[in-house]
Design a protein around this motif. Structure first.
Motif, PDB file in Angstrom:
ATOM      1  N   LYS A 135       0.840  -1.202   0.000  1.00 36.47           N
ATOM      2  CA  LYS A 135       0.000   0.000   0.000  1.00 36.47           C
ATOM      3  C   LYS A 135       0.881   1.261   0.000  1.00 36.47           C
ATOM      4  N   THR A 136       1.899   1.227   0.843  1.00 38.18           N
ATOM      5  CA  THR A 136       2.820   2.375   0.876  1.00 38.18           C
ATOM      6  C   THR A 136       3.488   2.541  -0.482  1.00 38.18           C
ATOM      7  N   ASP A 161       1.015   3.927  -3.015  1.00 36.82           N
ATOM      8  CA  ASP A 161       0.715   5.333  -2.688  1.00 36.82           C
ATOM      9  C   ASP A 161       1.866   6.238  -3.115  1.00 36.82           C
ATOM     10  N   LEU A 162       3.082   5.770  -2.847  1.00 41.40           N
ATOM     11  CA  LEU A 162       4.267   6.548  -3.212  1.00 41.40           C
ATOM     12  C   LEU A 162       4.395   6.663  -4.734  1.00 41.40           C
ATOM     13  N   ARG A 199       1.967   6.489  -6.885  1.00 44.82           N
ATOM     14  CA  ARG A 199       0.918   7.402  -7.370  1.00 44.82           C
ATOM     15  C   ARG A 199       1.281   8.850  -7.093  1.00 44.82           C
ATOM     16  N   ALA A 200       1.936   9.079  -5.951  1.00 45.87           N
ATOM     17  CA  ALA A 200       2.336  10.451  -5.607  1.00 45.87           C
ATOM     18  C   ALA A 200       3.448  10.937  -6.521  1.00 45.87           C
ATOM     19  N   VAL A 201       4.450  10.114  -6.755  1.00 53.50           N
ATOM     20  CA  VAL A 201       5.625  10.566  -7.512  1.00 53.50           C
ATOM     21  C   VAL A 201       5.372  10.533  -9.020  1.00 53.50           C
ATOM     22  N   ILE A 208       2.517  15.144  -4.986  1.00 49.81           N
ATOM     23  CA  ILE A 208       3.203  14.394  -3.923  1.00 49.81           C
ATOM     24  C   ILE A 208       2.616  14.778  -2.563  1.00 49.81           C
ATOM     25  N   ARG A 224      -1.297  13.558  -2.479  1.00 50.41           N
ATOM     26  CA  ARG A 224      -1.400  12.093  -2.405  1.00 50.41           C
ATOM     27  C   ARG A 224      -0.795  11.586  -1.099  1.00 50.41           C
ATOM     28  N   GLY A 225       0.349  12.175  -0.755  1.00 50.15           N
ATOM     29  CA  GLY A 225       1.027  11.749   0.469  1.00 50.15           C
ATOM     30  C   GLY A 225       0.173  11.997   1.695  1.00 50.15           C
ATOM     31  N   SER A 255      -2.988   9.690   1.755  1.00 51.84           N
ATOM     32  CA  SER A 255      -2.752   8.275   2.090  1.00 51.84           C
ATOM     33  C   SER A 255      -1.847   8.118   3.316  1.00 51.84           C
ATOM     34  N   LEU A 261       1.124   9.108   4.227  1.00 49.76           N
ATOM     35  CA  LEU A 261       2.541   8.757   4.128  1.00 49.76           C
ATOM     36  C   LEU A 261       3.313   9.603   5.143  1.00 49.76           C
TER      37      LEU A 261
END
Lengths: 237, 326
Positions: free
Chosen positions: A90-91, A94-95, A97-99, B306, B309-310, B313, B315
């Motif tokens: 999941k991490t 998520d990462l 998708r973010a980057v 970033i 989304r971060g 979720s 992060l």
């Protein structure tokens, strides 16, 4: 099945046996059984068979419990692996998708081939059929997944790799948890059978056999007494 | 003052009707860089600064969403609010804004600058073509594929939407590319998607390196170097022996670590984006300022994504901050 007939409490043998049979108020129920020698032989055979069955079922129950605890260990491990890897996956996604952006990640996911090839077999554990799942699933190298190498990133690799691991964990967890459930049902069933034999069927048959033998002895004593009486009468005459 | 979107196209149409309309100033430049770079410089002032990102880092997700409504992205957010929610809404709005901004630059840039911008933005055509082929390869629905397009290149949204609607599998999808430079490349590999994708990417770099001006070539060479280094690290992680490539000094960049960890990825990303940001600050009559703006805009969108989304979720803040290039 045994049908029961009612007898009045203060009648001879029934009064002495009242603790061993159903006692409803002043009325005691006795099994509908003929106190004959052949019935006694039949009962003794049944008792022997029941004893044998009981010891076998006890062994089966013990074996199943042993197998259950072994599987429980595996299930606990597979569950914790699954949870741990799922959180990592999941991490990672998520990462990614973010980057790289959802569009890029989703686009890369479109290129993946559906590969989880699963074959289902069965395994016999003390008469219990449990599933055995074979999968040719493996964690692929980044250039074998189906998407191009140049246009994708390490973040997408990480997300794909961690999800492939989760898929492997899901297959293992499915196998162990289904086995566990089936074993639990089988243990419960066997336990009920052992208890039924130990605390109901065998004691009832024993008391029935005892009842028949006592009745036969009484009939014998009656016969001897009757014979003696006839002999006395014939001597007196 | 900045002209609204589509103004120039409308003006051009009007110019044909009314000869006196003062649009002729657009045609005086020989390379077009003076005009394009000046307009881009104005657009650059609207980019979010370091402080804005720091502020966003201290905000909760809902606060960021509200803050975004006060920025350049408000139009796209309002436009897409009926289709998406939460982080998806912001991310798709960012993509839409990127598409609109780049299309606007394409519309007002002219002559040499237009050519160079078109060449650089070709990467979006490649990305869309790959998404289209991938989507059709795995049998995705039309909406699922169309929603992933970022149509900032020469091939418009209409082209890709029609292509998606007219095809149902990979072979048909490849046929839909007929008429573009990508058709022959896609046809060559008998439906081997990963090879098609790599061939398309290589075609992009070859084509751009061939036609681009030295400034754009220099930037793309850096990009290629970064991509090669990243791919070497990926290969190393998998255990593939790539001694031949590794020994080539061209592909080597001094990295903080030796594995394919996040540190290296962030370092390489920063290496490239900082060059872009530096270019955006220059006052030259070449492609560098406009290219710098394009990179800075992409970086801004990447940074916002970033953070959003971060945060959505959950992060760790350290991980989010590490990924930002401010």
């Amino acid at each position: 099945m045994f049908a029961f007939k009612s007898l009045v409490a203060n009648q001879g043998f029934a009064t002495r046996q009242k603790t061993k049979f159903f006692n409803v108020g002043k009325v005691i129920c006795l099994p509908e059984i003929k106190p004959t020698r052949s019935e006694l032989i039949k009962l003794k055979k049944k008792i022997k068979l029941a004893d044998f069955g009981h010891s076998l079922l006890k062994k089966k129950r013990d074996g199943l419990v042993k197998e259950f605890f072994a599987t429980l260990k595996e299930a606990k491990k597979s569950k914790s692996d699954l949870t741990e890897n799922y959180l990592k996956a999941k991490t990672a996604i998520d990462l990614a998708r973010a980057v790289d952006g959802t569009a890029t990640v989703r686009s890369a996911s479109f290129a993946l081939k559906p590969k989880a090839n699963i074959t289902l077999e069965t395994r016999n554990v003390m008469g219990v059929i449990v599933p055995k799942i074979h999968s040719q699933h493996r964690v692929e190298a980044f250039h074998e997944r189906g998407y191009g190498v140049i246009g994708t990133s390490g973040y997408i690799d990480d997300a794909a790799e961690s999800h492939e691991r989760v898929l492997g964990n899901i297959i293992t967890a499915a196998e162990t948890e289904t086995t566990l459930k089936k074993l639990l049902v089988a243990i419960d069933k066997t336990k009920r059978r052992v208890n039924a034999l130990e605390f109901n069927v065998i004691p009832r048959m024993n008391s029935e056999a005892k009842f028949v033998s006592l009745r036969l002895e009484e009939l014998e004593r009656d016969d001897i007494f009757r014979l003696k009486k006839i002999k006395q009468k014939t001597r007196g005459n | 003052m900045e002209l609204p979107t589509g103004f120039l196209e409308k003006a051009e149409k009007r110019e044909k009707k009314h000869w006196f309309f003062p649009i002729s100033f657009k045609r005086k430049s020989t390379s077009g860089y003076a005009y394009t770079n000046t307009r881009v410089r104005v657009m650059k002032t609207k980019l979010l600064g370091k402080n804005d990102f720091r502020k966003m880092m201290n905000m909760s997700f809902s606060e960021i969403a509200r803050y975004m409504q006060e920025t350049e992205y408000s139009k796209e957010i309002s436009e897409l609010a009926t289709r998406y929610t939460n982080a998806n809404l912001i991310e798709y709005s960012l993509n839409k804004n990127l598409e609109n901004t780049f299309n606007r630059i394409l519309a007002f840039s002219m002559k040499a600058s237009e050519e160079q911008v078109k060449l650089y933005l070709k990467k979006f055509d490649i990305l869309n073509a790959k998404t289209f082929l991938r989507g059709r390869f795995s049998g995705q629905g039309e909406e699922a594929i169309i929603s992933q397009f970022i149509c900032a290149g020469s091939l418009g949204r209409k082209f890709f939407e029609n292509a998606v609607k007219k095809s149902s599998n990979l072979d048909e999808a490849i046929m839909q590319l007929k008429g573009t430079e990508y058709f022959d490349i896609a046809k060559k590999f008998n439906g081997n998607l990963s090879k098609i994708e790599d061939a398309l990417d290589k075609h992009y770099y070859r084509d751009v390196l061939e036609k681009a001006e030295p400034e754009l070539v220099a930037f793309l060479m850096d990009e290629i170097k970064v991509k090669n280094t990243l791919n070497l690290l990926r290969a190393k992680k998998t255990g593939i022996k790539m001694e031949k490539i590794e020994n080539e000094s061209e592909t080597k960049l001094a990295l903080p670590k030796t594995d394919d960890g996040i540190e290296n990825r962030v370092f390489l990303k920063k290496f490239l984006l900082e060059r872009g940001n530096k270019m955006a600050r220059e006052f030259k009559r070449n492609v560098r300022p406009v290219l710098g703006y394009l990179i800075a805009k992409e970086n801004e969108i990447s940074n916002i994504r970033i953070i959003v989304r971060g945060k959505s979720s959950n992060l760790p803040a350290g991980l989010i901050e590490e990924q930002l290039v401010i």
